[in-house]
Design a protein around this motif. Structure first.
Motif, PDB file in Angstrom:
ATOM      1  N   ILE A  21       2.773   7.336  18.246  1.00 42.58           N
ATOM      2  CA  ILE A  21       3.688   7.635  17.148  1.00 42.58           C
ATOM      3  C   ILE A  21       4.586   6.440  16.880  1.00 42.58           C
ATOM      4  O   ILE A  21       4.783   6.024  15.721  1.00 42.58           O
ATOM      5  N   ILE A  22       5.121   5.867  17.947  1.00 44.48           N
ATOM      6  CA  ILE A  22       6.048   4.731  17.798  1.00 44.48           C
ATOM      7  C   ILE A  22       5.341   3.542  17.155  1.00 44.48           C
ATOM      8  O   ILE A  22       5.888   2.882  16.259  1.00 44.48           O
ATOM      9  N   ARG A  23       4.121   3.250  17.558  1.00 48.24           N
ATOM     10  CA  ARG A  23       3.401   2.100  17.021  1.00 48.24           C
ATOM     11  C   ARG A  23       3.027   2.310  15.561  1.00 48.24           C
ATOM     12  O   ARG A  23       3.021   1.355  14.778  1.00 48.24           O
ATOM     13  N   TYR A  24       2.742   3.557  15.187  1.00 47.59           N
ATOM     14  CA  TYR A  24       2.473   3.829  13.769  1.00 47.59           C
ATOM     15  C   TYR A  24       3.723   3.595  12.935  1.00 47.59           C
ATOM     16  O   TYR A  24       3.670   3.002  11.858  1.00 47.59           O
ATOM     17  N   ILE A  25       4.857   4.052  13.438  1.00 45.92           N
ATOM     18  CA  ILE A  25       6.111   3.880  12.693  1.00 45.92           C
ATOM     19  C   ILE A  25       6.447   2.394  12.551  1.00 45.92           C
ATOM     20  O   ILE A  25       6.919   1.941  11.498  1.00 45.92           O
ATOM     21  N   LYS A  26       6.199   1.635  13.610  1.00 44.34           N
ATOM     22  CA  LYS A  26       6.476   0.189  13.582  1.00 44.34           C
ATOM     23  C   LYS A  26       5.365  -0.600  12.887  1.00 44.34           C
ATOM     24  O   LYS A  26       5.455  -1.822  12.775  1.00 44.34           O
ATOM     25  N   GLN A  27       4.313   0.127  12.432  1.00 47.20           N
ATOM     26  CA  GLN A  27       3.188  -0.478  11.727  1.00 47.20           C
ATOM     27  C   GLN A  27       2.489  -1.521  12.594  1.00 47.20           C
ATOM     28  O   GLN A  27       2.064  -2.576  12.122  1.00 47.20           O
ATOM     29  N   GLU A  28       2.374  -1.200  13.908  1.00 51.43           N
ATOM     30  CA  GLU A  28       1.734  -2.125  14.842  1.00 51.43           C
ATOM     31  C   GLU A  28       0.255  -1.782  15.052  1.00 51.43           C
ATOM     32  O   GLU A  28      -0.427  -2.473  15.774  1.00 51.43           O
ATOM     33  N   ARG A  29      -0.215  -0.710  14.451  1.00 52.61           N
ATOM     34  CA  ARG A  29      -1.627  -0.355  14.616  1.00 52.61           C
ATOM     35  C   ARG A  29      -2.077   0.453  13.413  1.00 52.61           C
ATOM     36  O   ARG A  29      -1.293   0.809  12.552  1.00 52.61           O
ATOM     37  N   GLY A  30      -3.319   0.742  13.363  1.00 59.89           N
ATOM     38  CA  GLY A  30      -3.809   1.613  12.303  1.00 59.89           C
ATOM     39  C   GLY A  30      -4.570   0.881  11.213  1.00 59.89           C
ATOM     40  O   GLY A  30      -4.398   1.175  10.038  1.00 59.89           O
TER      41      GLY A  30
ATOM     42  N   MET B 170       0.843  -1.191   0.000  1.00 58.55           N
ATOM     43  CA  MET B 170       0.000   0.000   0.000  1.00 58.55           C
ATOM     44  C   MET B 170       0.876   1.238   0.000  1.00 58.55           C
ATOM     45  O   MET B 170       1.463   1.604   1.006  1.00 58.55           O
ATOM     46  N   GLY B 171       0.951   1.896  -1.149  1.00 54.67           N
ATOM     47  CA  GLY B 171       1.844   3.026  -1.281  1.00 54.67           C
ATOM     48  C   GLY B 171       1.512   4.172  -0.341  1.00 54.67           C
ATOM     49  O   GLY B 171       2.403   4.786   0.247  1.00 54.67           O
ATOM     50  N   PHE B 172       0.214   4.474  -0.178  1.00 58.15           N
ATOM     51  CA  PHE B 172      -0.184   5.604   0.654  1.00 58.15           C
ATOM     52  C   PHE B 172       0.193   5.360   2.109  1.00 58.15           C
ATOM     53  O   PHE B 172       0.754   6.241   2.776  1.00 58.15           O
ATOM     54  N   TYR B 173      -0.075   4.161   2.598  1.00 54.01           N
ATOM     55  CA  TYR B 173       0.238   3.838   3.990  1.00 54.01           C
ATOM     56  C   TYR B 173       1.740   3.860   4.213  1.00 54.01           C
ATOM     57  O   TYR B 173       2.234   4.392   5.217  1.00 54.01           O
ATOM     58  N   ASN B 174       2.487   3.314   3.264  1.00 53.43           N
ATOM     59  CA  ASN B 174       3.948   3.320   3.388  1.00 53.43           C
ATOM     60  C   ASN B 174       4.501   4.733   3.348  1.00 53.43           C
ATOM     61  O   ASN B 174       5.497   5.049   4.012  1.00 53.43           O
ATOM     62  N   ASP B 175       3.838   5.608   2.567  1.00 50.68           N
ATOM     63  CA  ASP B 175       4.273   7.007   2.528  1.00 50.68           C
ATOM     64  C   ASP B 175       4.112   7.664   3.893  1.00 50.68           C
ATOM     65  O   ASP B 175       4.951   8.471   4.314  1.00 50.68           O
ATOM     66  N   ILE B 176       3.013   7.325   4.583  1.00 51.96           N
ATOM     67  CA  ILE B 176       2.784   7.888   5.911  1.00 51.96           C
ATOM     68  C   ILE B 176       3.882   7.441   6.870  1.00 51.96           C
ATOM     69  O   ILE B 176       4.479   8.249   7.581  1.00 51.96           O
ATOM     70  N   VAL B 177       4.143   6.151   6.876  1.00 55.55           N
ATOM     71  CA  VAL B 177       5.160   5.602   7.776  1.00 55.55           C
ATOM     72  C   VAL B 177       6.525   6.203   7.467  1.00 55.55           C
ATOM     73  O   VAL B 177       7.260   6.642   8.363  1.00 55.55           O
ATOM     74  N   LYS B 178       6.880   6.217   6.181  1.00 53.14           N
ATOM     75  CA  LYS B 178       8.179   6.751   5.784  1.00 53.14           C
ATOM     76  C   LYS B 178       8.279   8.240   6.113  1.00 53.14           C
ATOM     77  O   LYS B 178       9.320   8.733   6.553  1.00 53.14           O
ATOM     78  N   GLY B 179       7.170   8.968   5.913  1.00 54.50           N
ATOM     79  CA  GLY B 179       7.162  10.387   6.215  1.00 54.50           C
ATOM     80  C   GLY B 179       7.392  10.661   7.688  1.00 54.50           C
ATOM     81  O   GLY B 179       8.150  11.564   8.052  1.00 54.50           O
ATOM     82  N   LEU B 180       6.744   9.867   8.547  1.00 51.95           N
ATOM     83  CA  LEU B 180       6.957  10.027   9.983  1.00 51.95           C
ATOM     84  C   LEU B 180       8.401   9.744  10.354  1.00 51.95           C
ATOM     85  O   LEU B 180       9.006  10.471  11.151  1.00 51.95           O
ATOM     86  N   GLU B 181       8.958   8.718   9.792  1.00 55.45           N
ATOM     87  CA  GLU B 181      10.357   8.365  10.084  1.00 55.45           C
ATOM     88  C   GLU B 181      11.312   9.488   9.679  1.00 55.45           C
ATOM     89  O   GLU B 181      12.270   9.792  10.397  1.00 55.45           O
ATOM     90  N   ASN B 182      11.039  10.102   8.537  1.00 57.97           N
ATOM     91  CA  ASN B 182      11.939  11.137   8.029  1.00 57.97           C
ATOM     92  C   ASN B 182      11.841  12.449   8.809  1.00 57.97           C
ATOM     93  O   ASN B 182      12.710  13.317   8.667  1.00 57.97           O
TER      94      ASN B 182
ATOM     95  N   ASN C 162      12.999  13.343  18.525  1.00 59.57           N
ATOM     96  CA  ASN C 162      12.590  11.991  18.898  1.00 59.57           C
ATOM     97  C   ASN C 162      11.076  11.885  18.812  1.00 59.57           C
ATOM     98  O   ASN C 162      10.374  12.898  18.680  1.00 59.57           O
ATOM     99  N   PRO C 163      10.538  10.652  18.895  1.00 57.03           N
ATOM    100  CA  PRO C 163       9.081  10.480  18.823  1.00 57.03           C
ATOM    101  C   PRO C 163       8.320  11.222  19.917  1.00 57.03           C
ATOM    102  O   PRO C 163       7.200  11.686  19.692  1.00 57.03           O
ATOM    103  N   THR C 164       8.925  11.331  21.093  1.00 55.08           N
ATOM    104  CA  THR C 164       8.257  12.028  22.194  1.00 55.08           C
ATOM    105  C   THR C 164       8.023  13.499  21.849  1.00 55.08           C
ATOM    106  O   THR C 164       6.963  14.060  22.127  1.00 55.08           O
ATOM    107  N   GLN C 165       9.038  14.122  21.237  1.00 54.71           N
ATOM    108  CA  GLN C 165       8.905  15.524  20.843  1.00 54.71           C
ATOM    109  C   GLN C 165       7.819  15.692  19.790  1.00 54.71           C
ATOM    110  O   GLN C 165       7.025  16.642  19.838  1.00 54.71           O
ATOM    111  N   MET C 166       7.761  14.777  18.822  1.00 52.49           N
ATOM    112  CA  MET C 166       6.712  14.835  17.806  1.00 52.49           C
ATOM    113  C   MET C 166       5.340  14.647  18.442  1.00 52.49           C
ATOM    114  O   MET C 166       4.392  15.365  18.118  1.00 52.49           O
ATOM    115  N   ALA C 167       5.241  13.680  19.353  1.00 51.50           N
ATOM    116  CA  ALA C 167       3.960  13.396  19.988  1.00 51.50           C
ATOM    117  C   ALA C 167       3.458  14.597  20.785  1.00 51.50           C
ATOM    118  O   ALA C 167       2.273  14.939  20.749  1.00 51.50           O
TER     119      ALA C 167
END
Length: 214
Positions: free
Chosen positions: A38-47, A1-13, A23-28
């Protein structure tokens, strides 16, 4: 899924040293959510709901574009120091108010078009001598590198220890400081260049006025 991967990659970048969020805490905190989300979205553990939405958007050919992860946008913004409405006697510069926090930010390229960004200070106006163009409580950006008077322009001028914002007119041997608001003034202030009893100095030209609409 390109759109979902874009979200994950965008958060990581967006996260990491030299990027918008350290860090993720600052973003959150900036997003108003818990860091573990934030961490679970990046790890694709939810959503799962996002994954469903991503499938639909993929089918529609939608794309997501994140801003640059590096915090370069803020480097283009300059917050000029805030100045006091009074200056030291014989000074040709505004006195910076160390107690005041940054108030307004300006695009550095825009400031460079107006004058010298390093010589600009922000001053809060007191009084309505220049109303309606400049009113009580408005903020003016003053370029201290522009001290030469040009007819009809507005300048900050020091008289003794007071800073005045006035429009300038010239006559042989003297400078006239004019108020736009004739109802608040008894007439022009006359400064004679060869009169030693007149303690005054050109501080800089007003290049911008910021005012509230309410």
């Amino acid at each position: 899924m390109g759109f979902y991967n874009d979200i994950v990659k965008g958060l990581e970048n967006m996260i990491g040293q030299g990027r918008r969020y350290a860090n993720p805490t600052q973003m959150a905190k900036a997003c108003g959510v818990a860091p573990n989300q934030i961490i679970r979205y990046i790890k694709q553990e939810r959503g799962k709901h996002i994954q469903v939405l991503a499938r639909i958007l993929d089918e529609l050919g939608a794309k997501i574009i994140f801003p640059s992860g590096k915090d370069t946008d803020r480097e283009d913004i300059i917050c000029p120091p805030r100045a006091l409405a009074r200056a030291e006697r014989d000074s040709e510069e505004l006195t910076v108010d160390p107690a005041q926090k940054e108030l307004l930010g300006f695009n550095s390229m825009w400031m460079a078009e107006k004058g010298d960004p390093d010589s600009m200070k922000l001053l809060t106006v007191t009084g309505n001598a220049m109303a309606p163009r400049i009113e009580d409580g408005n903020h003016v950006l003053i370029d201290e590198s522009q001290k030469d008077f040009f007819e009809g322009r507005i300048y900050a001028v020091r008289i003794d220890e007071e800073i005045l914002i006035r429009r300038v007119a010239r006559e042989p041997g003297r400078i006239l400081l004019l108020s736009d608001n004739t109802n608040s003034s008894t007439g022009p202030i006359i400064l004679e260049s060869n009169n030693p009893s007149h303690n005054w100095a050109a501080i800089g030209r007003v290049v911008f006025v910021a005012k509230d609409l309410l």
